[in-house]
Scaffold this motif. Structure first.
Motif, PDB file in Angstrom:
ATOM      1  N   MET A 152      -4.661  -5.804 -17.328  1.00  0.00           N
ATOM      2  CA  MET A 152      -4.302  -5.529 -15.950  1.00  0.00           C
ATOM      3  C   MET A 152      -3.095  -4.597 -15.876  1.00  0.00           C
ATOM      4  SD  MET A 152      -5.282  -6.127 -13.016  1.00  0.00           S
ATOM      5  CE  MET A 152      -5.000  -6.545 -11.377  1.00  0.00           C
ATOM      6  N   GLU A 153      -2.163  -4.759 -16.798  1.00  0.00           N
ATOM      7  CA  GLU A 153      -0.952  -3.947 -16.815  1.00  0.00           C
ATOM      8  C   GLU A 153      -1.250  -2.443 -16.934  1.00  0.00           C
ATOM      9  OE1 GLU A 153       3.075  -3.937 -16.299  1.00  0.00           O
ATOM     10  OE2 GLU A 153       1.809  -5.705 -16.352  1.00  0.00           O
ATOM     11  N   PRO A 154      -2.166  -2.028 -17.818  1.00  0.00           N
ATOM     12  CA  PRO A 154      -2.471  -0.580 -17.895  1.00  0.00           C
ATOM     13  C   PRO A 154      -3.065  -0.024 -16.602  1.00  0.00           C
ATOM     14  CG  PRO A 154      -3.276  -1.684 -19.862  1.00  0.00           C
ATOM     15  CD  PRO A 154      -2.822  -2.750 -18.905  1.00  0.00           C
ATOM     16  N   LEU A 155      -3.769  -0.844 -15.843  1.00  0.00           N
ATOM     17  CA  LEU A 155      -4.343  -0.377 -14.585  1.00  0.00           C
ATOM     18  C   LEU A 155      -3.277  -0.111 -13.531  1.00  0.00           C
ATOM     19  CD1 LEU A 155      -7.444  -2.742 -14.294  1.00  0.00           C
ATOM     20  CD2 LEU A 155      -7.422  -0.322 -14.929  1.00  0.00           C
ATOM     21  N   LEU A 156      -2.185  -0.863 -13.588  1.00  0.00           N
ATOM     22  CA  LEU A 156      -1.114  -0.710 -12.604  1.00  0.00           C
ATOM     23  C   LEU A 156      -0.149   0.425 -12.939  1.00  0.00           C
ATOM     24  CD1 LEU A 156      -0.255  -4.454 -11.945  1.00  0.00           C
ATOM     25  CD2 LEU A 156      -1.625  -2.918 -10.538  1.00  0.00           C
ATOM     26  N   LEU A 157      -0.178   0.884 -14.173  1.00  0.00           N
ATOM     27  CA  LEU A 157       0.774   1.907 -14.608  1.00  0.00           C
ATOM     28  C   LEU A 157       0.731   3.181 -13.762  1.00  0.00           C
ATOM     29  CD1 LEU A 157       2.956   2.199 -16.692  1.00  0.00           C
ATOM     30  CD2 LEU A 157       1.281   3.165 -18.255  1.00  0.00           C
ATOM     31  N   PRO A 158      -0.422   3.753 -13.461  1.00  0.00           N
ATOM     32  CA  PRO A 158      -0.416   4.962 -12.616  1.00  0.00           C
ATOM     33  C   PRO A 158       0.182   4.715 -11.231  1.00  0.00           C
ATOM     34  CG  PRO A 158      -2.570   4.662 -13.628  1.00  0.00           C
ATOM     35  CD  PRO A 158      -1.761   3.442 -13.942  1.00  0.00           C
ATOM     36  N   PHE A 159      -0.031   3.535 -10.679  1.00  0.00           N
ATOM     37  CA  PHE A 159       0.528   3.224  -9.365  1.00  0.00           C
ATOM     38  C   PHE A 159       2.049   3.109  -9.436  1.00  0.00           C
ATOM     39  CE2 PHE A 159      -3.849   1.654  -9.082  1.00  0.00           C
ATOM     40  CZ  PHE A 159      -4.268   2.403  -7.998  1.00  0.00           C
ATOM     41  N   ARG A 160       2.567   2.594 -10.527  1.00  0.00           N
ATOM     42  CA  ARG A 160       4.021   2.532 -10.708  1.00  0.00           C
ATOM     43  C   ARG A 160       4.610   3.928 -10.810  1.00  0.00           C
ATOM     44  NH1 ARG A 160       3.508  -2.311 -14.644  1.00  0.00           N
ATOM     45  NH2 ARG A 160       3.732  -4.022 -13.179  1.00  0.00           N
ATOM     46  N   TRP A 161       3.936   4.812 -11.532  1.00  0.00           N
ATOM     47  CA  TRP A 161       4.402   6.201 -11.637  1.00  0.00           C
ATOM     48  C   TRP A 161       4.406   6.870 -10.270  1.00  0.00           C
ATOM     49  CZ3 TRP A 161       0.866   7.569 -16.359  1.00  0.00           C
ATOM     50  CH2 TRP A 161       1.409   7.024 -17.515  1.00  0.00           C
ATOM     51  N   ILE A 162       3.346   6.647  -9.511  1.00  0.00           N
ATOM     52  CA  ILE A 162       3.260   7.233  -8.171  1.00  0.00           C
ATOM     53  C   ILE A 162       4.388   6.688  -7.288  1.00  0.00           C
ATOM     54  CG2 ILE A 162       1.878   7.311  -6.050  1.00  0.00           C
ATOM     55  CD1 ILE A 162      -0.622   7.362  -7.924  1.00  0.00           C
ATOM     56  N   TYR A 163       4.617   5.387  -7.365  1.00  0.00           N
ATOM     57  CA  TYR A 163       5.682   4.763  -6.580  1.00  0.00           C
ATOM     58  C   TYR A 163       7.043   5.347  -6.955  1.00  0.00           C
ATOM     59  CZ  TYR A 163       8.986   1.313  -4.890  1.00  0.00           C
ATOM     60  OH  TYR A 163      10.047   0.706  -4.286  1.00  0.00           O
ATOM     61  N   ARG A 164       7.322   5.452  -8.250  1.00  0.00           N
ATOM     62  CA  ARG A 164       8.602   6.008  -8.697  1.00  0.00           C
ATOM     63  C   ARG A 164       8.763   7.456  -8.250  1.00  0.00           C
ATOM     64  NH1 ARG A 164       8.064   3.346 -14.527  1.00  0.00           N
ATOM     65  NH2 ARG A 164       8.829   1.280 -14.000  1.00  0.00           N
ATOM     66  N   ALA A 165       7.671   8.214  -8.322  1.00  0.00           N
ATOM     67  CA  ALA A 165       7.727   9.612  -7.881  1.00  0.00           C
ATOM     68  C   ALA A 165       8.012   9.685  -6.385  1.00  0.00           C
ATOM     69  CB  ALA A 165       6.419  10.325  -8.223  1.00  0.00           C
ATOM     70  N   LEU A 166       7.390   8.813  -5.603  1.00  0.00           N
ATOM     71  CA  LEU A 166       7.638   8.800  -4.162  1.00  0.00           C
ATOM     72  C   LEU A 166       9.075   8.414  -3.835  1.00  0.00           C
ATOM     73  CD1 LEU A 166       4.380   7.291  -2.642  1.00  0.00           C
ATOM     74  CD2 LEU A 166       5.300   9.590  -2.301  1.00  0.00           C
ATOM     75  N   VAL A 167       9.620   7.452  -4.564  1.00  0.00           N
ATOM     76  CA  VAL A 167      11.007   7.047  -4.340  1.00  0.00           C
ATOM     77  C   VAL A 167      11.940   8.211  -4.659  1.00  0.00           C
ATOM     78  CG1 VAL A 167      12.858   5.542  -5.173  1.00  0.00           C
ATOM     79  CG2 VAL A 167      10.615   4.585  -4.643  1.00  0.00           C
ATOM     80  N   TRP A 168      11.695   8.890  -5.790  1.00  0.00           N
ATOM     81  CA  TRP A 168      12.516  10.046  -6.140  1.00  0.00           C
ATOM     82  C   TRP A 168      12.379  11.121  -5.071  1.00  0.00           C
ATOM     83  CZ3 TRP A 168      10.764  15.031  -7.107  1.00  0.00           C
ATOM     84  CH2 TRP A 168      11.749  15.927  -7.514  1.00  0.00           C
ATOM     85  N   PHE A 169      11.156  11.384  -4.671  1.00  0.00           N
ATOM     86  CA  PHE A 169      10.856  12.403  -3.675  1.00  0.00           C
ATOM     87  C   PHE A 169      11.540  12.081  -2.348  1.00  0.00           C
ATOM     88  CE2 PHE A 169       7.781  14.198  -0.535  1.00  0.00           C
ATOM     89  CZ  PHE A 169       7.874  15.531  -0.907  1.00  0.00           C
ATOM     90  N   ALA A 170      11.481  10.846  -1.930  1.00  0.00           N
ATOM     91  CA  ALA A 170      12.023  10.439  -0.634  1.00  0.00           C
ATOM     92  C   ALA A 170      13.538  10.463  -0.605  1.00  0.00           C
ATOM     93  CB  ALA A 170      11.525   9.042  -0.280  1.00  0.00           C
ATOM     94  N   ASN A 171      14.184  10.325  -1.743  1.00  0.00           N
ATOM     95  CA  ASN A 171      15.639  10.261  -1.775  1.00  0.00           C
ATOM     96  C   ASN A 171      16.300  11.598  -2.067  1.00  0.00           C
ATOM     97  OD1 ASN A 171      16.240   7.508  -1.143  1.00  0.00           O
ATOM     98  ND2 ASN A 171      15.188   7.004  -3.033  1.00  0.00           N
ATOM     99  N   SER A 172      15.547  12.654  -2.026  1.00  0.00           N
ATOM    100  CA  SER A 172      16.100  13.975  -2.277  1.00  0.00           C
ATOM    101  C   SER A 172      15.810  14.883  -1.083  1.00  0.00           C
ATOM    102  CB  SER A 172      15.482  14.561  -3.550  1.00  0.00           C
ATOM    103  OG  SER A 172      15.880  15.905  -3.704  1.00  0.00           O
ATOM    104  N   PRO A 173      16.795  15.087  -0.205  1.00  0.00           N
ATOM    105  CA  PRO A 173      16.543  15.937   0.959  1.00  0.00           C
ATOM    106  C   PRO A 173      16.162  17.365   0.569  1.00  0.00           C
ATOM    107  CG  PRO A 173      18.868  15.379   0.813  1.00  0.00           C
ATOM    108  CD  PRO A 173      18.158  14.570  -0.220  1.00  0.00           C
TER     109      PRO A 173
END
Length: 170
Positions: A1-22
């Motif tokens: 199950m963990e490998p299936l969630l990995l792409p979603f974690r990457w997407i989430y981290r990318a969105l957080v980085w993206f959202a916090n950089s004006p």
């Protein structure tokens, strides 16, 4: 199950980085307008000025109707541009700037919280010492539990994401 969630974690981290950089948010907005305008101009045989105008009007969802796609490729591009802007870019820009405007000037910073906790510990120790001298038994402390709120745990000098800077009152 963990490998299936990995792409979603990457997407989430990318969105957080993206959202916090004006800078990234504004750059991506402008880049999407230009790229969509160039593609639209090629697909719909429009001038660069008309194509960029179409991209701005479409991205903002105003839709004046003065310029609209007539081809399947142009309509697909419009749908992608509208969806991306409405569901991702514009909400992130709005949320970022709103979070900068809503700042609690009375919120304690980490150092202040740690100083208050140390003061309470010292007062408790003094109270216990005084009670022992007087022969008074203090009630037991409730069991300690970890606090996980904003600003409750973090390295010294690092602010939580929610607390604002305190004003200096001269």
């Amino acid at each position: 199950m963990e490998p299936l969630l990995l792409p979603f974690r990457w997407i989430y981290r990318a969105l957080v980085w993206f959202a916090n950089s004006p800078r990234t948010l504004i750059t991506s907005y402008l880049l999407m307008i230009v790229v969509a305008g160039v593609i639209y101009g090629e697909v719909e045989q429009r001038s660069p000025a008309d194509a960029v105008w179409w991209a701005v009007v479409t991205a903002s969802t105003v839709g004046y109707g003065d310029i609209s796609p007539t081809t399947w490729a142009g309509r697909t591009l419009a749908a992608l541009l509208i969806s991306t802007m409405v569901l991702l870019v514009i909400p992130l820009i709005t949320a970022h700037f709103a979070s900068r405007l809503i700042v609690d000037d009375n919120a304690f910073e980490h150092e202040e919280q740690e100083q208050l906790k140390a003061d309470v510990r010292r007062m408790r120790a003094l109270l216990e010492e005084l009670a022992a001298r007087q022969g008074i038994e203090l009630p037991a402390l409730p069991p300690s539990r970890d606090v996980s709120g904003p600003g409750s745990a973090g390295p010294p000098g690092e602010r939580s994401g929610r607390a604002g800077r305190r004003r200096q009152h001269w």
